[in-house]
Design a protein around this motif. Sequence first.
Motif, PDB file in Angstrom:
ATOM      1  N   ILE A 191      -6.742   3.158  -1.315  1.00  0.00           N
ATOM      2  CA  ILE A 191      -5.978   2.184  -2.106  1.00  0.00           C
ATOM      3  C   ILE A 191      -6.357   0.764  -1.667  1.00  0.00           C
ATOM      4  CG2 ILE A 191      -3.636   1.314  -2.587  1.00  0.00           C
ATOM      5  CD1 ILE A 191      -2.686   4.290  -2.261  1.00  0.00           C
ATOM      6  N   LYS A 192      -6.429   0.570  -0.350  1.00  0.00           N
ATOM      7  CA  LYS A 192      -6.757  -0.761   0.183  1.00  0.00           C
ATOM      8  C   LYS A 192      -8.147  -1.216  -0.268  1.00  0.00           C
ATOM      9  CE  LYS A 192      -4.155  -0.686   4.481  1.00  0.00           C
ATOM     10  NZ  LYS A 192      -4.264  -0.205   5.819  1.00  0.00           N
ATOM     11  N   VAL A 230       0.843  -1.210   0.000  1.00  0.00           N
ATOM     12  CA  VAL A 230       0.000   0.000   0.000  1.00  0.00           C
ATOM     13  C   VAL A 230       0.874   1.254   0.000  1.00  0.00           C
ATOM     14  CG1 VAL A 230      -1.723   1.308   1.312  1.00  0.00           C
ATOM     15  CG2 VAL A 230      -1.932  -1.169   1.113  1.00  0.00           C
ATOM     16  N   LYS A 251       2.169   2.119  -3.311  1.00  0.00           N
ATOM     17  CA  LYS A 251       1.148   2.709  -4.190  1.00  0.00           C
ATOM     18  C   LYS A 251       0.802   4.137  -3.757  1.00  0.00           C
ATOM     19  CE  LYS A 251      -0.903  -1.659  -5.553  1.00  0.00           C
ATOM     20  NZ  LYS A 251      -1.974  -2.629  -5.298  1.00  0.00           N
ATOM     21  N   CYS A 278      -4.368   5.887   1.945  1.00  0.00           N
ATOM     22  CA  CYS A 278      -4.031   4.452   1.973  1.00  0.00           C
ATOM     23  C   CYS A 278      -5.312   3.615   2.019  1.00  0.00           C
ATOM     24  CB  CYS A 278      -3.160   4.123   3.191  1.00  0.00           C
ATOM     25  SG  CYS A 278      -1.513   4.804   3.063  1.00  0.00           S
ATOM     26  N   GLN A 329      -6.294   3.238  -7.361  1.00  0.00           N
ATOM     27  CA  GLN A 329      -5.166   2.325  -7.583  1.00  0.00           C
ATOM     28  C   GLN A 329      -3.888   2.883  -6.938  1.00  0.00           C
ATOM     29  OE1 GLN A 329      -4.507   1.416 -11.717  1.00  0.00           O
ATOM     30  NE2 GLN A 329      -3.261  -0.397 -11.227  1.00  0.00           N
ATOM     31  N   TYR A 330      -3.699   4.172  -7.107  1.00  0.00           N
ATOM     32  CA  TYR A 330      -2.502   4.837  -6.580  1.00  0.00           C
ATOM     33  C   TYR A 330      -2.862   6.197  -5.991  1.00  0.00           C
ATOM     34  CZ  TYR A 330      -0.311   1.590  -9.860  1.00  0.00           C
ATOM     35  OH  TYR A 330       0.064   0.474 -10.530  1.00  0.00           O
TER      36      TYR A 330
END
Lengths: 234, 395
Positions: free
Chosen positions: B380-381, A165, A168, B377, B386-387
Amino acid sequence: MALDLSINKYADVPYEEKERLFDEAKADGRWEHVLYGCYECGICVAACPSARFYDFSPRVIAQAVAREDVDLVYTLMNDSVWDCSQCFSCDRCPRQNSPGQIITVLREVAVRNGLQTAKQALEGYGRIIYKIMSTGSQVSPDMLQPNAFPDWGKHVHEISENLEVWRKALPPETLHTIETGWKVDEKTIIELYLIWHMTGVMNMIEEIDEGLFMILVDVMEERLEEAGYDVTFD
Amino acid sequence: MIHLPVVKATDRVFDIDPNEAPTHDLREELFQLEKEGELEVIRVPEPYMEVKTKFGRIKKIPVEKTWHHKSCGQCGHIPGYSTSIFWLNRAFNLDYHDPTDQTSCTAWNYYASATSNPEAQAAVAIRNFAAAHEVGYFPLIHCGTSFGHYKEVRHALVHQPDLRRKVRDIMKRLGKKLVVPEEIVHYSEWVYAMRDRIAERQVVDMSNITATVHPACHYHKLIEEDAIYSEEIYGAQRTAIITGVLEKLGINVADYSTWFDCCGFGFRHILVSRDFSRSFSVQRKIEVMMEEASPDVTVTHDTGCVTTLDQSQVVGKAHDKKVGLPVMSDSQMAALAMGAHPYKVLQLHWHNTNNKPFLEKIGIDVEKTWAEFEAECAKIKSGEKQYMTWEDAAK
Ligand code: SF4
Ligand code: SF4
């Protein structure tokens, strides 16, 4: 531990063999640019971090190579050169020597000739060589594992648990990688492998770690073949 | 340990006259070799900034059209370092290129394990330079070791015709030319040259901060004549890098007696003989800084230095040493001063030593900014994103 510089240390190694290795160092293209003699002033020692920690002296090394003391050079090539931290604080030598680079050259001779002490000094280092040679990136996020850096505390656990994570969550698009520091093109890697092939550096790896050499050759030959190159590293 | 008194600045001015430099100006030899058809020189693109180096020569630093030669240690382990460099370029709306046609300098195989040779090292360097030249950008080197090593490579190529011939042949077989930059430029030189513009855009007051500086060995000791010096900083008796930037940001830069010492990284040592790295870093650097200067932060400009000075403090703490000093790069400090997010941009969670007191001292709400990062975060999780993008980082 005190460094044993007595002539008895490597008395079983023939003088001719020691001389052959020293000649190899002297034949290196860098040699005449890194050694001009030595005043024995000790300035390099005063600046040297390794000299503070180990029984290690760039002055002793510069003196030995300048006086061409073949026995002593052999002892230092085995028992001393790996203590250097390659910081080049010693480049302030008033004789314009670079004791650090003298050491670089001596280390390369030790590796090319597969000296046992060089193998010992590089024990545990194979994963770095593998990473560099196979990916072109020396340090990568996936190296941040608690077992690799136990003395870096619980922070390494936190990173490894969040690695995917957190990678990313990096704004530059090139940094979303885990196995390499950044995204590297396939063509770039192929060019790197061709450089390894053309410069013969794989022979050095073979001398120091045959198992690592074989793994690397497998990886490289396969990718080169896929890219249309018929190259072998034997 | 002996602690020497910190040397104070003197009123005496030491002139630096390039005509009395003890070394040749390598660039003249480079251009001569170009005339002879031996190589091609990559010019610093205009507009460029001018800075002075150790013996008073002028070095050109490009403003933009920079090809970012990334550092594997920065990108791999402390990625907010490189992210901050890119953030600064974006903040000034400059044209830069973050390449994927780039390898690291592979100098670990040179300085650490000695499992390379001069031809391989020079070929890796020139391949990267050629990749930059092919897309019309100028190399800006992020890593201090890559910078020092590429300077060595450039010297060797100028002075060793045989090496030049070998590397030219290798490049020919790769379909590339032997190209050598007119200047080898470290990113921290770019930050230094941009310091006035950075200070103009400063939004975070740092005048209550005391910092110590650690200059990277491979920056100012390897091919020493190429490092930046200024009469205004340490009377040109030490490199002006980092210090010049911090002073412009209003930070009090405090001196300490082991300024010249290395960080303890040691290449081979940081991986397989870390007792040396830890001891040297804590006893010769961090403890001395803490005892003599009581800084809030220490600032450096190289990958290995940040890592070693930061991570070595864990064991120092276990041994009751005087540690607990946050370690950051000059790019992170500059970005922070200009308002960059401490976690989305500086990515300080990759650093180990507690930097909360420092951040709070300059008025940053640590809980709030960390929660903002964690919210990204979470997206994203959950797959919502995606980013995290540059736009997200700017929020
Ligand atoms: S600084 Fe140079 S001259 Fe002085 S002892 Fe060291 S190698 Fe010899
Ligand atoms: S390069 Fe090696 S010999 Fe020279 S100062 Fe650094 S540690 Fe000492």
